[in-house]
Design a protein around this motif. Structure first.
Motif, PDB file in Angstrom:
ATOM      1  N   TYR A 154       4.762  -4.117  -1.945  1.00 37.39           N
ATOM      2  CA  TYR A 154       4.044  -4.546  -0.748  1.00 37.39           C
ATOM      3  C   TYR A 154       2.997  -5.600  -1.093  1.00 37.39           C
ATOM      4  O   TYR A 154       2.872  -6.600  -0.393  1.00 37.39           O
ATOM      5  CB  TYR A 154       3.392  -3.353  -0.056  1.00 37.39           C
ATOM      6  CG  TYR A 154       2.500  -3.752   1.092  1.00 37.39           C
ATOM      7  CD1 TYR A 154       3.056  -4.130   2.307  1.00 37.39           C
ATOM      8  CD2 TYR A 154       1.118  -3.772   0.955  1.00 37.39           C
ATOM      9  CE1 TYR A 154       2.254  -4.522   3.360  1.00 37.39           C
ATOM     10  CE2 TYR A 154       0.306  -4.158   2.010  1.00 37.39           C
ATOM     11  CZ  TYR A 154       0.875  -4.529   3.203  1.00 37.39           C
ATOM     12  OH  TYR A 154       0.081  -4.914   4.239  1.00 37.39           O
ATOM     13  N   MET A 155       2.256  -5.383  -2.159  1.00 42.71           N
ATOM     14  CA  MET A 155       1.223  -6.343  -2.547  1.00 42.71           C
ATOM     15  C   MET A 155       1.833  -7.690  -2.937  1.00 42.71           C
ATOM     16  O   MET A 155       1.296  -8.746  -2.595  1.00 42.71           O
ATOM     17  CB  MET A 155       0.378  -5.782  -3.695  1.00 42.71           C
ATOM     18  CG  MET A 155      -0.422  -4.553  -3.312  1.00 42.71           C
ATOM     19  SD  MET A 155      -1.556  -4.840  -1.980  1.00 42.71           S
ATOM     20  CE  MET A 155      -2.900  -5.547  -2.872  1.00 42.71           C
ATOM     21  N   LEU A 156       2.960  -7.669  -3.650  1.00 43.71           N
ATOM     22  CA  LEU A 156       3.635  -8.920  -4.015  1.00 43.71           C
ATOM     23  C   LEU A 156       4.113  -9.672  -2.776  1.00 43.71           C
ATOM     24  O   LEU A 156       3.955 -10.895  -2.684  1.00 43.71           O
ATOM     25  CB  LEU A 156       4.816  -8.642  -4.945  1.00 43.71           C
ATOM     26  CG  LEU A 156       4.457  -8.289  -6.384  1.00 43.71           C
ATOM     27  CD1 LEU A 156       5.711  -7.879  -7.152  1.00 43.71           C
ATOM     28  CD2 LEU A 156       3.780  -9.448  -7.066  1.00 43.71           C
ATOM     29  N   LEU A 157       4.693  -8.952  -1.816  1.00 41.29           N
ATOM     30  CA  LEU A 157       5.137  -9.593  -0.583  1.00 41.29           C
ATOM     31  C   LEU A 157       3.958 -10.145   0.210  1.00 41.29           C
ATOM     32  O   LEU A 157       4.042 -11.227   0.785  1.00 41.29           O
ATOM     33  CB  LEU A 157       5.927  -8.605   0.274  1.00 41.29           C
ATOM     34  CG  LEU A 157       7.339  -8.302  -0.193  1.00 41.29           C
ATOM     35  CD1 LEU A 157       7.951  -7.189   0.640  1.00 41.29           C
ATOM     36  CD2 LEU A 157       8.202  -9.539  -0.149  1.00 41.29           C
ATOM     37  N   LEU A 158       2.856  -9.415   0.233  1.00 42.68           N
ATOM     38  CA  LEU A 158       1.661  -9.858   0.929  1.00 42.68           C
ATOM     39  C   LEU A 158       1.146 -11.169   0.337  1.00 42.68           C
ATOM     40  O   LEU A 158       0.853 -12.119   1.067  1.00 42.68           O
ATOM     41  CB  LEU A 158       0.578  -8.778   0.845  1.00 42.68           C
ATOM     42  CG  LEU A 158      -0.731  -9.042   1.547  1.00 42.68           C
ATOM     43  CD1 LEU A 158      -0.529  -9.006   3.053  1.00 42.68           C
ATOM     44  CD2 LEU A 158      -1.759  -8.013   1.134  1.00 42.68           C
ATOM     45  N   ILE A 195       3.770   0.377  -3.293  1.00 39.21           N
ATOM     46  CA  ILE A 195       2.511  -0.346  -3.117  1.00 39.21           C
ATOM     47  C   ILE A 195       2.567  -1.688  -3.857  1.00 39.21           C
ATOM     48  O   ILE A 195       2.129  -2.717  -3.340  1.00 39.21           O
ATOM     49  CB  ILE A 195       1.317   0.506  -3.613  1.00 39.21           C
ATOM     50  CG1 ILE A 195       1.163   1.756  -2.758  1.00 39.21           C
ATOM     51  CG2 ILE A 195       0.027  -0.303  -3.634  1.00 39.21           C
ATOM     52  CD1 ILE A 195       0.816   1.497  -1.321  1.00 39.21           C
ATOM     53  N   GLY A 196       3.122  -1.690  -5.054  1.00 41.86           N
ATOM     54  CA  GLY A 196       3.233  -2.929  -5.826  1.00 41.86           C
ATOM     55  C   GLY A 196       4.114  -3.958  -5.143  1.00 41.86           C
ATOM     56  O   GLY A 196       3.760  -5.141  -5.077  1.00 41.86           O
ATOM     57  N   LEU A 242       7.247   6.339  -7.354  1.00 42.79           N
ATOM     58  CA  LEU A 242       7.849   5.651  -6.215  1.00 42.79           C
ATOM     59  C   LEU A 242       6.772   5.106  -5.278  1.00 42.79           C
ATOM     60  O   LEU A 242       6.895   3.991  -4.761  1.00 42.79           O
ATOM     61  CB  LEU A 242       8.781   6.591  -5.454  1.00 42.79           C
ATOM     62  CG  LEU A 242      10.102   6.916  -6.147  1.00 42.79           C
ATOM     63  CD1 LEU A 242      10.870   7.960  -5.353  1.00 42.79           C
ATOM     64  CD2 LEU A 242      10.922   5.665  -6.339  1.00 42.79           C
ATOM     65  N   PHE A 243       5.732   5.889  -5.068  1.00 43.20           N
ATOM     66  CA  PHE A 243       4.627   5.449  -4.217  1.00 43.20           C
ATOM     67  C   PHE A 243       3.956   4.219  -4.818  1.00 43.20           C
ATOM     68  O   PHE A 243       3.696   3.232  -4.113  1.00 43.20           O
ATOM     69  CB  PHE A 243       3.619   6.583  -4.039  1.00 43.20           C
ATOM     70  CG  PHE A 243       2.400   6.179  -3.268  1.00 43.20           C
ATOM     71  CD1 PHE A 243       2.476   5.989  -1.892  1.00 43.20           C
ATOM     72  CD2 PHE A 243       1.185   5.989  -3.904  1.00 43.20           C
ATOM     73  CE1 PHE A 243       1.360   5.611  -1.171  1.00 43.20           C
ATOM     74  CE2 PHE A 243       0.066   5.611  -3.188  1.00 43.20           C
ATOM     75  CZ  PHE A 243       0.152   5.418  -1.815  1.00 43.20           C
ATOM     76  N   MET A 244       3.675   4.241  -6.095  1.00 43.87           N
ATOM     77  CA  MET A 244       3.024   3.107  -6.746  1.00 43.87           C
ATOM     78  C   MET A 244       3.932   1.874  -6.762  1.00 43.87           C
ATOM     79  O   MET A 244       3.459   0.750  -6.601  1.00 43.87           O
ATOM     80  CB  MET A 244       2.589   3.484  -8.163  1.00 43.87           C
ATOM     81  CG  MET A 244       1.486   4.526  -8.192  1.00 43.87           C
ATOM     82  SD  MET A 244       0.066   4.101  -7.170  1.00 43.87           S
ATOM     83  CE  MET A 244      -0.672   2.815  -8.130  1.00 43.87           C
ATOM     84  N   ALA A 245       5.233   2.073  -6.945  1.00 43.47           N
ATOM     85  CA  ALA A 245       6.174   0.956  -6.909  1.00 43.47           C
ATOM     86  C   ALA A 245       6.218   0.340  -5.514  1.00 43.47           C
ATOM     87  O   ALA A 245       6.264  -0.889  -5.362  1.00 43.47           O
ATOM     88  CB  ALA A 245       7.560   1.410  -7.333  1.00 43.47           C
TER      89      ALA A 245
END
Length: 77
Positions: free
Chosen positions: A20-24, A17-18, A12-15
């Motif tokens: 968040y990075m896509l939105l960024l 982060i993923g 869940l943590f890695m998902a």
């Protein structure tokens, strides 16, 4: 030999982060293209949006961006 188990909190943590990075990437790409369309250096504006905090920087850009200059339509005669 030990069987590995699924570590649900880690996944869940890695998902998170993923996502968040896509939105960024999406937000900064949009800010870059919007600044370029308005005649400003997109790299500078996207960098300012990133380094001032992506949410705050993007909101500041939305409030302070210049109006888009109308593009003349070429007419063939």
């Amino acid at each position: 030999m030990e069987l590995t188990t699924l570590d649900i909190p880690y996944l869940l943590f890695m998902a998170t982060i993923g996502v968040y990075m896509l939105l960024l990437v999406f937000i900064l790409t949009w800010v870059y293209h919007d600044a370029e369309q308005r005649g400003l250096n997109g790299w500078v504006i996207a960098g300012m949006a990133f380094f001032t905090g992506t949410i705050f920087g993007t909101l500041a850009w939305l409030l302070l961006r210049p109006k888009m200059k109308p593009q003349p339509i070429p007419v063939r005669s």
